[in-house]
Write a protein that holds these residues in place. Structure first.
Motif, PDB file in Angstrom:
ATOM      1  N   THR A 157       0.830  -1.202   0.000  1.00 21.87           N
ATOM      2  CA  THR A 157       0.000   0.000   0.000  1.00 21.87           C
ATOM      3  C   THR A 157       0.866   1.255   0.000  1.00 21.87           C
ATOM      4  O   THR A 157       0.604   2.210  -0.741  1.00 21.87           O
ATOM      5  N   LEU A 185       2.489   1.613  -3.491  1.00 24.80           N
ATOM      6  CA  LEU A 185       1.545   2.115  -4.488  1.00 24.80           C
ATOM      7  C   LEU A 185       1.260   3.604  -4.284  1.00 24.80           C
ATOM      8  O   LEU A 185       1.128   4.358  -5.252  1.00 24.80           O
ATOM      9  N   ALA A 186       1.181   4.032  -3.036  1.00 23.59           N
ATOM     10  CA  ALA A 186       0.968   5.455  -2.754  1.00 23.59           C
ATOM     11  C   ALA A 186       2.157   6.280  -3.228  1.00 23.59           C
ATOM     12  O   ALA A 186       1.985   7.348  -3.835  1.00 23.59           O
ATOM     13  N   LEU A 209       4.332   5.461  -5.599  1.00 25.18           N
ATOM     14  CA  LEU A 209       4.375   5.437  -7.067  1.00 25.18           C
ATOM     15  C   LEU A 209       3.324   6.354  -7.678  1.00 25.18           C
ATOM     16  O   LEU A 209       3.592   7.049  -8.662  1.00 25.18           O
ATOM     17  N   SER A 210       2.132   6.373  -7.104  1.00 26.89           N
ATOM     18  CA  SER A 210       1.096   7.243  -7.649  1.00 26.89           C
ATOM     19  C   SER A 210       1.435   8.708  -7.417  1.00 26.89           C
ATOM     20  O   SER A 210       1.149   9.561  -8.268  1.00 26.89           O
ATOM     21  N   THR A 211       2.066   9.014  -6.306  1.00 28.18           N
ATOM     22  CA  THR A 211       2.498  10.385  -6.044  1.00 28.18           C
ATOM     23  C   THR A 211       3.584  10.792  -7.030  1.00 28.18           C
ATOM     24  O   THR A 211       3.562  11.891  -7.577  1.00 28.18           O
ATOM     25  N   ALA A 243       4.035   9.686  -9.974  1.00 25.96           N
ATOM     26  CA  ALA A 243       3.478   9.777 -11.318  1.00 25.96           C
ATOM     27  C   ALA A 243       2.517  10.955 -11.476  1.00 25.96           C
ATOM     28  O   ALA A 243       2.139  11.291 -12.587  1.00 25.96           O
ATOM     29  N   SER A 244       2.148  11.583 -10.388  1.00 29.84           N
ATOM     30  CA  SER A 244       1.188  12.688 -10.467  1.00 29.84           C
ATOM     31  C   SER A 244       1.857  13.952 -10.963  1.00 29.84           C
ATOM     32  O   SER A 244       3.072  14.086 -10.964  1.00 29.84           O
ATOM     33  N   VAL A 301       1.305  17.840  -6.394  1.00 28.08           N
ATOM     34  CA  VAL A 301       1.085  17.201  -5.104  1.00 28.08           C
ATOM     35  C   VAL A 301       0.712  18.255  -4.071  1.00 28.08           C
ATOM     36  O   VAL A 301       1.431  19.236  -3.896  1.00 28.08           O
TER      37      VAL A 301
END
Length: 74
Positions: free
Chosen positions: A36, A39-40, A42-44, A46-47, A50
């Motif tokens: 978890t 994934l958090a 990686l998503s940050t 890729a954003s 922020v």
């Protein structure tokens, strides 16, 4: 009570799964928790932008870097 199923770490890319398993083993937390967090992160990463609110009234806005697709033209 039936036990919860675990996250299928093998469904992740190899480098992410290995890192999550290593973090879980080192910190003695369930692999699900490490996945978890991975994934958090990686998503940050890729954003585009922020916004982080540490506590009420204190927010940090990270603007896009120059050269990113959403950065205004110079």
């Amino acid at each position: 009570m039936t036990p919860l199923s675990t996250f299928p770490v093998d469904a992740l890319p190899v480098c992410v799964g290995e890192q999550a398993n290593a973090v879980a083993e080192f910190t003695r937390i369930p692999a699900d928790t490490a996945v978890t967090m991975a994934l958090a992160a990686l998503s940050t990463a890729a954003s585009v932008r922020v916004d982080v609110q540490i506590r009420d009234g204190w927010t940090h806005l990270d603007e896009p870097l120059p050269g990113r697709r959403d950065a205004p033209a110079s």
